[in-house]
Write an enzyme that holds these catalytic residues in place. Structure first.
Site, PDB file in Angstrom:
ATOM      1  N   HIS A  27      -2.141   3.683  -5.584  1.00 48.83           N
ATOM      2  CA  HIS A  27      -1.606   2.883  -6.705  1.00 48.83           C
ATOM      3  C   HIS A  27      -2.738   2.097  -7.383  1.00 48.83           C
ATOM      4  CE1 HIS A  27       2.813   3.431  -5.999  1.00 48.83           C
ATOM      5  NE2 HIS A  27       2.335   3.856  -4.848  1.00 48.83           N
ATOM      6  N   TYR A 296      -2.197  -0.896   4.444  1.00 54.64           N
ATOM      7  CA  TYR A 296      -2.447  -1.774   3.298  1.00 54.64           C
ATOM      8  C   TYR A 296      -3.552  -2.771   3.643  1.00 54.64           C
ATOM      9  CZ  TYR A 296       1.816  -0.097   0.926  1.00 54.64           C
ATOM     10  OH  TYR A 296       2.759   0.680   0.304  1.00 54.64           O
TER      11      TYR A 296
END
Ligand code: HEM
Length: 307
Positions: A27, A296
């Site tokens: 992303h 993440y």
């Protein structure tokens, strides 16, 4: 391979998508926005989270294109993300969502195998179609998301898409009673997919300006709904939709009032880890949800160090 070591996951992601130093490993292309959320009493019936206190809660948002290409085309089919950070006094609540109603992996191993299949071939510089074919054949849990994305044109504006939690979570009320839910944000502006003709024009960068212009015209809003799970509905598998007839309850409204480029934007330094949960919302044992956090964190650590 399952469970997947998070370092291996990120290594596979870097091979599949490439690396843009100092940026997110996935992303990568995105836009910041900010605004506020107001919860409804109906939400407080299921969750004691400060989200549903009725007070106005500041929100930082980030919209994005799935994948690691910072120059990905806004006209291409694929996932679009909406990540939210709610500031609840001393606590934070994250919601990191996609505009698809089912995810393409029931376990982290499927996502890992996808990344391996997507890695460019040394000779051609492109993913090997044969590897992708074998991946599809051996991973039926990928098909729901893949056919959804294949049969839906991407949105003309981030403001014209719904966003889904995908994973199930548990809402916890004042008496500790737990309710299995999935949530979604439905755009008050309605859905507006690109037409085939618009897609064929192949414009690469319109989503950011379209959102900035939309917020300049007035607050852009989404209604938040929870879907109530029933006995037998999967709490561990975001690739499996729940039956259509499940009760949906509106629990609040998000209003975004400004948007900006992500460089030095409010959302840039945030790690939208989906396991940042305030009191009143709990994670399920969904192995994909559990695996996201460590991946993440590694991506975040690398980009903060300029890697
Ligand atoms: C095992 C599965 C998954 C892995 C390994 C993974 C990995 C990642 C990584 C490494 C990032 C970049 C984090 C950063 O540097 O800040 C990211 C971003 C993101 N992911 Fe995932 N992801 C997974 C599943 C999902 C799912 C199920 C969703 C949706 C429910 C999702 C939605 C997003 C969104 C919206 C972003 C952008 C967040 C932002 O704007 O900062 N991902 N993902």
């Amino acid at each position: 391979a399952d469970p997947v070591d998070p370092n291996q996951m990120i290594a596979a992601m870097e091979k599949a998508f490439g690396v843009t130093p100092g940026q997110r490993r996935n992303h990568t292309k995105g836009t910041c926005a900010s605004g506020e959320f107001v919860g409804l009493k109906a939400g407080a019936q299921y969750s004691r989270s400060a989200l549903f206190s009725g007070t106005t809660i500041p929100v930082v948002a980030r919209f994005s294109l799935g994948g690691g290409n910072p120059h990905a085309s806004d006209s291409d089919k694929g996932g679009r993300g909406m990540a939210l950070e709610f500031k609840l006094g001393k606590e934070l609540q994250h919601m990191t969502m996609l505009n698809v109603p089912v995810f393409g992996a029931s376990v982290p191993g499927t996502f890992y195998d996808l990344l391996v299949a997507l890695a460019p071939d040394e000779k051609t510089g492109k993913p090997d179609p044969e590897k992708m074919k074998l991946f599809r054949e051996s991973h039926p849990d990928f098909h729901g998301m893949s056919s959804f994305i294949g049969s839906h044109n991407p949105p003309a504006n981030y403001a014209n898409a719904p966003y889904y939690s995908l994973h199930a979570f548990k809402f916890v009320d004042k008496t500790d009673k737990q309710t299995l839910v999935r949530w979604e944000f439905q755009p008050q502006d309605g859905m507006r997919p690109l037409t085939d003709a618009e897609m064929n024009k192949g414009e690469t960068d319109f989503l950011e300006n379209a959102l900035i212009e939309r917020t300049q015209a007035g607050p852009v809003k989404w209604d938040m709904f929870i879907t109530l799970g029933q006995a037998g509905d999967s709490e561990v598998d975001a690739s499996k939709p729940w039956p259509e007839d499940r009760l949906k309850v509106q629990v609040g409204t998000l209003a975004l009032t400004s948007a900006s480029n992500q460089t030095n934007g409010s959302c840039e330094p945030i790690n939208f880890d989906p396991l940042v949960l305030a009191d009143g919302i709990m994670a399920t044992p969904d192995p994909v949800l559990r695996a996201r956090s460590a991946a993440y964190a590694i991506s975040f650590g690398k980009r903060l160090s300029g890697l």
